[in-house]
Design an enzyme around this catalytic site. Structure first.
Site: not given
Length: 362
Positions: A268, A184, A321, A350
């Site tokens: 991502e 991330d 979550c 993060d």
């Protein structure tokens, strides 16, 4: 696979002058071709019934030889490849602009991103390279030999000259210590891994922002083109180069570590250009170098036998979550801890996002 190799040249004053002449001719050819193509586009827009065919790179070079070279004899002092490649690159830039891939090409300015490309009688020795017209040029480091490069690209950054070309590299498939990892990217920390590791960004621009501002402030009243103005411009360019090099070094170390030690890497698909539109975070985002991180990671995964999984940008990795997969409605940037109302999990935001990226990449 082909990889770019770039190294600094060790030059004397005569060689620097020769390279500057080549860069100047390439810039002149680009600006001349750009001006001509813009006139053709304007004519076609104003006269749709009498359109002129948009010229190719070959057409532009023929016109350059006929119209420009007789009036500019200094073209013959450099290799013919410099203006040829400049016009070829201009043609490619217009093709990308017509396809809406990039913005239309712009005029080049002396001293800003000076570069040129040559081919022909090229050679690579241990500590030197052979360039047409100029001859042998020394380098500071030992060069990879045993092959014939097709072309050289020579560029200037501040007061240093660099040469680059493509070399053939065999991909390696080294044993990995981790099967899957999620990465991330963020502003506070450059990268947070699902293994629990965190990597701080260099933040080189923030580190040298005051010094850069000071140099630019001292340069504000110097006469344009004077000797003192040129000295100040070189100092500013050197600092910009230092900031960029620190950022690249941090990204190279991180991406090499990820590609060498992980079989599958989940990241991502960030909309970097959209993120830069946020004026509050644009400086911090640009200082991290998200686009360069992905570019390096893509080719290093091919080089070291890893698989890169790019997760869709609309996947709510931050708002989900990582334990029970319950999704939150919103997760503002000010919330640094993810608290799940369903299972009671409390975890750094993060780190939670990186675990979700690892799950998506599995």
């Amino acid at each position: 696979m082909l990889l770019g190799f770039k190294t600094e040249l060790k030059l004397n004053n005569s060689e620097r002058t020769g390279l500057a002449k080549h860069a100047g001719v390439a810039r002149h050819a680009w600006n001349w071709g750009l001006n001509l193509t813009k006139q053709i586009l304007d004519h076609n827009r104003d006269n749709p019934e009498d359109k002129i065919k948009f010229p190719t790179a070959i057409d532009l070079h023929k016109w350059l030889v006929t119209m420009v070279k007789p009036e500019c004899p200094w073209y013959y002092e450099v290799s013919k490849c410099a203006p040829q490649y400049a016009l070829r690159q201009l043609s490619d830039a217009w093709k990308q602009a017509f396809k809406k891939v990039r913005k239309p090409p712009r005029f080049k300015k002396k001293g800003r991103a000076d570069s040129f490309t040559v081919d022909g009688s090229l050679s690579v020795d241990h500590f030197r390279v052979k360039v047409p017209v100029i001859g042998w040029l020394k380098t500071f480091e030992r060069l990879p030999t045993g092959y014939q490069p097709k072309s050289f690209t020579i560029s200037r950054k501040a007061d240093r000259w660099f040469i680059s070309w493509k070399i053939e590299v065999e991909p390696t498939n080294e044993p990995k210590t981790h099967a899957v990892v999620g990465v991330d990217l963020g502003v506070k920390a450059l990268a947070t891994l699902s293994t629990g590791e965190g990597f701080e960004g260099a933040k080189s621009y923030r580190q040298y922002e005051k010094k850069l501002s000071r140099l630019q402030w001292l340069n504000r009243h110097k006469e344009y083109g004077s000797a003192n103005w040129k000295k100040a411009q070189i100092k500013i360019a050197r600092l910009h180069r230092k900031i960029a090099n620190i950022r690249k070094d941090t990204l190279h170390k991180l991406t090499t570590y990820l590609a060498k030690n992980h079989s599958r890497i989940g990241i991502e698909d960030l909309n970097v250009s959209g993120m830069l539109a946020n004026h509050k975070l644009a400086k911090a985002i640009a200082d991290m170098g998200f686009y360069e991180f992905r570019r390096q990671l893509e080719y290093k995964c091919q080089l070291y036998g890893a698989t890169l999984i790019v997760v869709d940008r609309w996947t709510p990795s931050t708002k989900t979550c990582s334990r029970c997969h319950a999704k939150k409605d919103s997760m503002p940037l000010s919330e640094r801890v993810f608290r799940c109302e369903n299972c009671g999990l409390e975890i750094e935001r993060d780190f939670n996002a990186s675990i979700n990226l690892e799950i998506a990449a599995s």
